[in-house]
Design an enzyme around this catalytic site. Structure first.
Site, PDB file in Angstrom:
ATOM      1  N   SER A  16       5.253  -5.469  -3.086  1.00  0.00           N
ATOM      2  CA  SER A  16       5.313  -4.037  -3.332  1.00  0.00           C
ATOM      3  C   SER A  16       5.961  -3.334  -2.137  1.00  0.00           C
ATOM      4  O   SER A  16       7.047  -3.735  -1.725  1.00  0.00           O
ATOM      5  CB  SER A  16       3.898  -3.526  -3.631  1.00  0.00           C
ATOM      6  OG  SER A  16       3.915  -2.195  -4.063  1.00  0.00           O
TER       7      SER A  16
ATOM      8  N   GLY B 261       0.797  -1.227   0.000  1.00  0.00           N
ATOM      9  CA  GLY B 261       0.000   0.000   0.000  1.00  0.00           C
ATOM     10  C   GLY B 261       0.826   1.272   0.000  1.00  0.00           C
ATOM     11  O   GLY B 261       0.458   2.266   0.630  1.00  0.00           O
TER      12      GLY B 261
END
Ligand SMILES: *[C@@H]1O[C@H](CO)[C@@H](O)[C@H](O)[C@H]1NC(C)=O
Ligand SMILES: *[C@@H]1O[C@H](CO)[C@@H](O)[C@H](O)[C@H]1NC(C)=O
Ligand SMILES: *[C@@H]1O[C@H](CO)[C@@H](O)[C@H](O)[C@H]1NC(C)=O
Ligand SMILES: *[C@@H]1O[C@H](CO)[C@@H](O)[C@H](O)[C@H]1NC(C)=O
Length: 579
Positions: A271, A186
């Site tokens: 990520s 995120g």
């Protein structure tokens, strides 16, 4: 729009964090999805991907209550027919009052009865404004973007340092099952430990006869997690890289009670979660403190970043201080600690992004330098990336029309001080030819704007592919490393973009099966129903396991765009990203 930020800064933030475009804002109440996507699906439209991988609620029933003993407390979880979940257990003191912007402090011993049947508070989300989706976006693409849009299951609060443990029902103290420590994605700004449903993996691990325990922790985001500046540098261990560390210490102290083996902990992240997981390998100059024993990093690893008190993060600190109303304070940090929570979370003057940096204490030097100098944990590693990472980062790029504008964008996002010679090289490595851009192998199709595919290729390679390749090259000098290339789920126009392996990893798929086997044996070879041998990564023979639409993975050489990516690796080494 809550945050007045230039769209261009949003772009920099997305690229620098190698992260997807945030599509929602979570503040205060759960499920306040300002940007919730409701795509106009045509009749009969079949989604390309399964629905979001977030957790579905357990319907209330008369299922037995699983219980574990932690210190003097009895912790009550839930049973869903396949797994036990213990949710929202605090793993550190609430970072409020004088502990705001301070190093984490371990939890006090537990007493009494702890209700661990529902997720704990999520940490405040900070999401930069999302420009409207471009006009060319398709229903399939919108459908894919929902993987980033899992509704928050609980309110946000500063008091959010909590951890979730999901176990097979058979697990009990002494079972000593391998532990997966999952770090959520995120962009260091949004999301939470709920963003994937760990029960899928636990259930599957039992079916495979290789049971694991899945742990996920919340940590603070945006300026509360990743504020820069010399003031923060002086507070050692202030950033969320240390809060994640604290959660790993909690696992050591308590996981045995859940049936876990504290000597078999595998870090997993995608990520920004992959970046955070990889940073643990250079934390304390590579001293793991015995807290973890393997790493699986998806599309995120050691990024070439700068110092926490460099001009950019210092300016961000100063602007943040001003926005909270603390500029005139003698001790600005004290003022930040004493400010009302609304003031420190309602940030309306973001000037920079909030990401990890070298801090001179736990990240003692530039992370990329620690890596090249071998100050890194010598543990088994799997790292990979998807084929078309950058198509997601190019979603909202401005309409650039010539080489000069392209280079301006490059400078803004990554290489602030690129020389004209290097700019020339870059233009040759990433020519204005849609057939060479991303999504790859699609000829002249999907060139949504004049230089869309060119920028998508550059951004994916810089933000993810070069980072992964650099990491596997360097780590393979020290330990067993395996690398993969993911090109299975495919969305027209996006290709196999950033995070496209989410369903394969966190719902079901042989990627997940291989991961489970790795968590059990520290070797990804030998997973059920996977016959392809996966050789170790070696700079003289850099092999990737390639996940194609074919169910059987195959091998390929890690030599795609070799010269271009090598150039990007060198650029990163000589010029930390401007974040
Ligand atoms: C535990 O917390 C949940 C969610 O807040 C609540 O619905 C439930 O009633 C609580 N259980 C007990 C025994 O207090
Ligand atoms: C930019 O590069 C030049 C030449 O290498 C160097 O002299 C200068 O200090 C650099 N500026 C910044 C801000 O890094
Ligand atoms: C392995 O593959 C076989 C044949 O496709 C299938 O029947 C079996 O269920 C698979 N095993 C597992 C554990 O998935
Ligand atoms: C990788 O490259 C080597 C040497 O160029 C070649 O012999 C080998 O066949 C290649 N492997 C694959 C899987 O393409």
């Amino acid at each position: 729009m809550r945050f007045a930020v230039l769209a261009t800064l949003t772009l920099g933030s997305l690229l620098a964090s190698a992260s997807p475009p945030p599509t929602r804002v979570e503040r205060g109440a759960p499920q306040s999805n300002i940007h919730h996507i409701s795509p106009p699906f045509p009749p009969g439209f079949k989604p390309v991907l399964p629905p979001p991988v977030g957790r579905k609620p357990v319907s209330p029933s008369k299922l037995p209550t699983p219980t574990v003993r932690l210190d003097l407390a009895s912790v009550e979880g839930t049973y869903d027919g396949h797994t036990h979940s213990y949710l929202g257990i605090p793993y550190a003191q609430a970072p409020v009052g004088h502990l705001r912007f301070s190093a984490p402090v371990a939890n006090s011993p537990y007493t009494g009865k702890i209700n661990a049947t529902a997720f704990g508070n999520i940490c405040y989300n900070f999401v930069s404004p999302q420009p409207p989706f471009p006009t060319w976006i398709t229903p399939e693409q919108l459908q894919f973007l929902e993987v980033f849009d899992t509704p928050a299951p609980a309110p946000s609060s500063e008091d959010c340092l909590n951890i979730n443990v999901i176990t097979p029902t058979s697990a009990k103290p002494g079972s000593r099952l391998p532990v997966v420590a999952y770090i959520f994605f995120g962009a260091f700004e949004f999301g939470g430990a709920f963003d994937v449903d760990g029960r899928n993996m636990v259930k599957r691990s039992v079916e495979l006869g290789e049971p694991v325990i899945f742990v996920s922790m919340n940590h603070r985001l945006g300026p509360l997690g990743w504020l820069g500046g010399k003031e923060i540098k002086d507070v050692k261990q202030e950033t969320s890289v240390s809060r994640i560390r604290e959660a790993l210490r909690w696992i050591q102290r308590y996981i045995i009670q859940f049936g876990g083996d504290p000597t078999k902990v595998t870090l997993l992240g995608l990520s920004s979660g992959g970046v955070s997981a990889a940073l643990q390998t250079v934390y304390n100059n590579g001293n793991t403190e015995g807290l973890f024993h393997a790493l699986w990093a998806e599309s995120g690893a050691i990024q070439p970043v700068g110092w926490i008190d460099a001009p950019q993060p210092q300016a961000a600190y100063n602007t943040y201080v001003a926005s909270v109303g603390c500029s005139d304070a003698k001790d600005t940090l004290l003022c930040l600690r004493q400010a009302p929570v609304d003031a420190v979370t309602n940030v309306n003057a973001l000037t920079s992004v909030w990401t990890p940096h070298a801090d001179g204490s736990v990240i003692s030097d530039l992370p990329q330098t620690l890596l090249t100098e071998g100050h890194v944990a010598k543990i088994p590693v799997v790292a990979g990336n998807a084929e078309d990472e950058g198509t997601l980062f190019a979603l909202n790029i401005p309409d650039i029309t010539n080489d000069m504008e392209f280079i301006e964008l490059v400078m803004e996002a990554y290489f602030r001080n690129i020389s004209s010679a290097d700019a020339e090289t870059l233009l040759q490595m990433y020519p204005n030819d849609p057939a060479q851009g991303a999504p790859y192998g699609t000829g002249d199709d999907f060139q949504y704007t004049l230089m869309h595919k060119r920028f998508a290729s550059f951004a994916g390679d810089t933000g993810v592919d070069a980072v992964r390749r650099f990491f596997t090259q360097q780590m393979s000098a020290h330990s067993n490393v395996w690398a993969y290339y993911y090109k299975r789920f495919y969305v027209p126009g996006f290709g196999s973009t950033h995070a496209s392996e989410l369903p394969d990893m966190y719902q079901s798929g042989n990627l997940q099966d291989i991961f489970i086997h790795f968590a059990n044996t520290l070797d990804p070879n030998g997973a059920t129903n996977v016959t392809q041998n996966w050789p170790k990564y070696d700079t003289s023979n850099p092999v990737l396991l390639e996940f194609t639409r074919n169910t059987t993975p195959s091998l390929t050489n890690d030599t795609y765009r070799e010269a271009a990516i090598e150039f990007l690796i060198e650029m990163g080494q000589k010029m930390p990203w401007p974040i």
